[in-house]
Motif scaffolding. Structure first.
Motif, PDB file in Angstrom:
ATOM      1  N   TYR A  97       0.832  -1.209   0.000  1.00 35.48           N
ATOM      2  CA  TYR A  97       0.000   0.000   0.000  1.00 35.48           C
ATOM      3  C   TYR A  97       0.870   1.265   0.000  1.00 35.48           C
ATOM      4  CZ  TYR A  97      -2.668   3.763   2.126  1.00 35.48           C
ATOM      5  OH  TYR A  97      -3.208   4.985   2.414  1.00 35.48           O
ATOM      6  N   TRP A  98       1.814   1.356   0.919  1.00 37.35           N
ATOM      7  CA  TRP A  98       2.575   2.592   1.066  1.00 37.35           C
ATOM      8  C   TRP A  98       3.845   2.594   0.225  1.00 37.35           C
ATOM      9  CZ3 TRP A  98       0.687   6.976   2.189  1.00 37.35           C
ATOM     10  CH2 TRP A  98       1.500   8.051   2.517  1.00 37.35           C
ATOM     11  N   THR A 141       6.163  11.244   7.920  1.00 40.12           N
ATOM     12  CA  THR A 141       5.719  12.030   6.767  1.00 40.12           C
ATOM     13  C   THR A 141       5.112  13.376   7.146  1.00 40.12           C
ATOM     14  OG1 THR A 141       5.032   9.852   5.987  1.00 40.12           O
ATOM     15  CG2 THR A 141       4.548  11.716   4.557  1.00 40.12           C
ATOM     16  N   HIS A 179       2.341   8.859  13.763  1.00 45.98           N
ATOM     17  CA  HIS A 179       2.081  10.117  13.054  1.00 45.98           C
ATOM     18  C   HIS A 179       1.782  11.241  14.048  1.00 45.98           C
ATOM     19  CE1 HIS A 179       2.193   8.390   9.154  1.00 45.98           C
ATOM     20  NE2 HIS A 179       1.102   7.666   9.289  1.00 45.98           N
ATOM     21  N   GLU A 230      10.272   3.412   6.937  1.00 47.55           N
ATOM     22  CA  GLU A 230       8.914   3.845   7.250  1.00 47.55           C
ATOM     23  C   GLU A 230       8.680   3.823   8.767  1.00 47.55           C
ATOM     24  OE1 GLU A 230       6.405   5.320   6.545  1.00 47.55           O
ATOM     25  OE2 GLU A 230       7.044   5.780   4.525  1.00 47.55           O
ATOM     26  N   LYS A 231       7.660   4.553   9.170  1.00 48.80           N
ATOM     27  CA  LYS A 231       7.303   4.558  10.597  1.00 48.80           C
ATOM     28  C   LYS A 231       6.546   3.282  10.948  1.00 48.80           C
ATOM     29  CE  LYS A 231       2.913   4.804   9.809  1.00 48.80           C
ATOM     30  NZ  LYS A 231       2.045   3.696  10.150  1.00 48.80           N
ATOM     31  N   ARG A 283      -6.991  -0.166   8.198  1.00 58.16           N
ATOM     32  CA  ARG A 283      -6.373  -1.403   7.712  1.00 58.16           C
ATOM     33  C   ARG A 283      -5.776  -2.130   8.918  1.00 58.16           C
ATOM     34  NH1 ARG A 283      -2.086  -0.958   4.474  1.00 58.16           N
ATOM     35  NH2 ARG A 283      -2.743  -2.346   2.845  1.00 58.16           N
ATOM     36  N   ARG A 295       3.226  -8.387  -6.665  1.00 52.05           N
ATOM     37  CA  ARG A 295       3.547  -6.977  -6.349  1.00 52.05           C
ATOM     38  C   ARG A 295       4.592  -6.438  -7.316  1.00 52.05           C
ATOM     39  NH1 ARG A 295       1.645  -6.267  -0.841  1.00 52.05           N
ATOM     40  NH2 ARG A 295      -0.487  -6.969  -1.131  1.00 52.05           N
ATOM     41  N   ASP A 305      10.251  -6.938  -3.734  1.00 52.77           N
ATOM     42  CA  ASP A 305       9.128  -7.491  -2.966  1.00 52.77           C
ATOM     43  C   ASP A 305       9.211  -9.014  -3.029  1.00 52.77           C
ATOM     44  OD1 ASP A 305       6.195  -5.980  -2.030  1.00 52.77           O
ATOM     45  OD2 ASP A 305       6.352  -8.175  -1.976  1.00 52.77           O
ATOM     46  N   GLU A 339       9.640  -6.251  10.053  1.00 49.38           N
ATOM     47  CA  GLU A 339      10.776  -6.551   9.164  1.00 49.38           C
ATOM     48  C   GLU A 339      11.759  -5.387   9.060  1.00 49.38           C
ATOM     49  OE1 GLU A 339      10.673  -9.183   6.455  1.00 49.38           O
ATOM     50  OE2 GLU A 339       8.610  -9.894   6.638  1.00 49.38           O
ATOM     51  N   HIS A 340      11.408  -4.239   9.624  1.00 53.02           N
ATOM     52  CA  HIS A 340      12.239  -3.047   9.424  1.00 53.02           C
ATOM     53  C   HIS A 340      13.671  -3.240   9.909  1.00 53.02           C
ATOM     54  CE1 HIS A 340       8.674   0.067   9.196  1.00 53.02           C
ATOM     55  NE2 HIS A 340       8.595  -0.890   8.289  1.00 53.02           N
TER      56      HIS A 340
END
Ligand code: NAD
Length: 362
Positions: free
Chosen positions: A15-16, A123, A171, A94-95, A157, A41, A36, A76-77
Motif C-alpha cells: 500500500y505505502w 511524513t 504520526h 517507514e514509521k 487497515r 507486487r 518485494d 521486518e524493518h
C-alpha cells in the motif's frame, strides 16, 4: 556515492511502498529498483514503471544500488535496515522505525558506526500544513498551549504485526512532538480489542510534555465509521484546528476563548462561572505540496550529500520509546515515565536541506 543518477531500492511494494515508487520515479536522476517477496507486487509495479528494475530480495541487489527505502511491515524493518546500513547504504525507514527500543537502538548505533544516513518516514513532519501550525504556535498568537488533541480514525487497515497505537500513533506523536519542540516524558493509555484476538484496535493516549508544560491526547482507531484526521490546539487566547482532510481550509484559527468570572452578587447566582470571548475564524493559505514527495526528495538529497536528515533515526527512536512505554502503560494500567537518554533531536538545531521544509518555521 557515484555522480549522476542515484539508484534507490524500495523494499516492499505494498500500500505505502507503491507510493514511494511513484514519487521516487517522478524525481530526476533517480533510478528505482522495486523489491518485494510477492511476485504479483513486482508485476503490478512493472506494469506502471517498465523502466524500473525488480528483485525478490534486498540482498540480491545490494551491490547494485546506492540507497534503500524500507516500506515493509514494521516487524521486518530492523533486519532489512541493518542489512542496508552495514553495507553503508543511506536508508529511509517507514514509521515506526522498529517494533522495539532495542532494535531502534541497534539501527541508530549501526548508522553512526558506518557513517551512513538513517532517516525515518515521519511524513507529517514534511507536511506544509503542520509547518504552518507550528509557525502559528511559535508566533504566540494562540497564547499558552493548554492542551493538544489529535484524532486519527477510520475503518482502518488492521495490521498483523502491530496494534493500532504502533500503526497510527507514530504520526500524531511525531506531529505533537514537532509542534511543541519536545518529546513526551510520560504516557498513559486506554486501549481495547474489539475485532479479532490479536491487537487493540481503538486506543486513547495521554502524553505529558514536561518542558513544554502541556499535555496531548491522541485517539487512534481502526474501528470508526468515518475518516477523521484532526489536530486541535487549544491555547489560552485562541484555538487552532488542523484538518488534514479539508481541501482548502486545512487550518482554521478560532479567535475564541473562555475566561473565569467571579459571580458575587446573590441575584446572579445562576450566571455562568465563565465568560466567553468570540471573534473571527481565519484560515491561512497553504499551498499544497505532497508531503511524501517533499520527504523523499529530502532523503535523496541527504543520501547524495551525507547530510543529517530532518527526521533522523534518533527521532524514530524517540517515538519508538514512547510507543514501548505505551505498551507498559497498557499492561499495567499506569502512567509510565519515558526516559530519553539524551537531548531530544527536536531540541537540536536542524541541519537538513532547506528544500525539504521550506518554509520551515523552526
Ligand atoms: N508514512 C505513512 O503515512 C504511512 C502510511 C501507511 C503505511 N506506512 C508504513 O509503511 C510500511 C508498509 O505498510 P503497508 O501498509 O504498505 O504494508 P503492506 O502489507 O501493504 O505492504 C508491505 C509489502 O512488503 C512486502 N514485504 C514484506 N516483507 C518483505 C521483505 N522481507 N522483502 C521484500 N518485500 C517484503 C510485502 O510483500 C508487501 O508487498 C509500514 O511500516 C507502515 O507503517 C506509512
Amino acid at each position: 556515492m557515484r555522480s549522476g543518477s542515484i539508484r534507490i531500492a524500495v523494499v516492499g511494494n505494498g500500500y505505502w511502498g507503491s507510493k514511494h515508487v511513484r514519487v521516487l520515479s517522478s524525481l530526476p536522476d533517480v533510478d528505482v529498483t522495486v523489491v518485494d517477496v510477492v511476485d504479483e507486487r513486482l508485476a503490478e509495479a512493472a506494469a506502471y514503471y517498465p523502466a524500473a528494475r525488480f528483485a525478490r530480495s534486498l540482498e540480491d541487489v545490494l551491490d547494485d544500488i546506492d540507497a534503500v527505502v524500507v516500506a515493509t511491515p514494521p516487524a521486518e524493518h530492523c533486519v532489512l535496515t541493518a542489512l542496508a546500513s552495514e553495507a553503508g547504504k543511506p536508508t529511509l525507514v517507514e514509521k515506526p522505525l522498529t517494533t522495539s527500543v532495542e532494535e531502534a537502538e541497534i539501527l541508530v548505533e549501526s548508522a553512526e558506526r558506518n557513517g551512513t544516513v538513517l532517516m525515518v518516514g515521519h511524513t507529517f513532519e514534511y507536511n506544509p500544513a503542520v509547518w504552518k501550525l507550528k509557525e502559528i504556535i511559535q508566533a504566540g498568537s494562540l497564547g499558552r498551549i493548554l492542551y493538544i488533541n489529535a484524532q486519527r480514525l477510520s475503518l482502518g487497515r488492521y495490521q498483523r504485526d502491530v496494534n493500532v497505537v504502533w500503526d497510527l500513533a507514530p504520526h500524531d506523536l511525531s506531529i505533537v512532538s514537532y509542534l511543541l519542540d519536545d518529546i513526551p516524558s510520560a504516557a498513559a493509555v486506554w486501549a481495547d480489542r474489539n475485532i479479532g484476538i490479536r491487537h487493540a484496535d481503538v486506543a486513547y493516549l495521554r502524553l505529558d510534555f514536561e518542558r513544554a508544560a502541556t499535555h496531548a491526547f491522541i485517539h487512534v482507531s481502526w474501528l470508526n465509521p468515518n475518516k477523521v484526521r484532526q489536530v486541535t490546539v487549544v491555547g489560552e487566547r485562541k484555538m487552532a484546528v488542523y484538518d488534514d482532510l479539508s481541501d482548502n481550509e486545512r487550518i482554521r484559527v478560532y479567535d475564541i476563548g473562555v475566561d473565569p468570572r467571579d459571580v458575587d452578587e446573590p441575584g446572579a447566582s445562576h450566571a455562568m462561572p465563565v465568560s466567553y470571548r468570540t471573534g473571527d475564524i481565519t484560515s491561512p493559505y497553504i499551498q499544497f505540496q505532497e508531503p511524501l514527495l517533499l520527504q523523499d526528495r529530502h532523503f535523496v538529497e541527504c543520501a547524495r550529500t551525507g547530510t543529517q536528515p530532518n527526521t533522523p533515526g534518533q527521532r524514530g527512536l524517540d517515538i519508538v520509546r514512547v510507543l514501548a512505554a505505551s505498551d507498559v502503560a497498557l499492561a499495567t494500567g499506569r502512567r509510565v515515565d519515558i526516559h530519553h537518554n539524551r537531548p531530544s533531536m527536536s531540541l537540536l538545531p536542524i541541519v537538513g536541506h532547506a528544500d525539504a521544509r521550506e518554509p520551515h518555521p523552526a
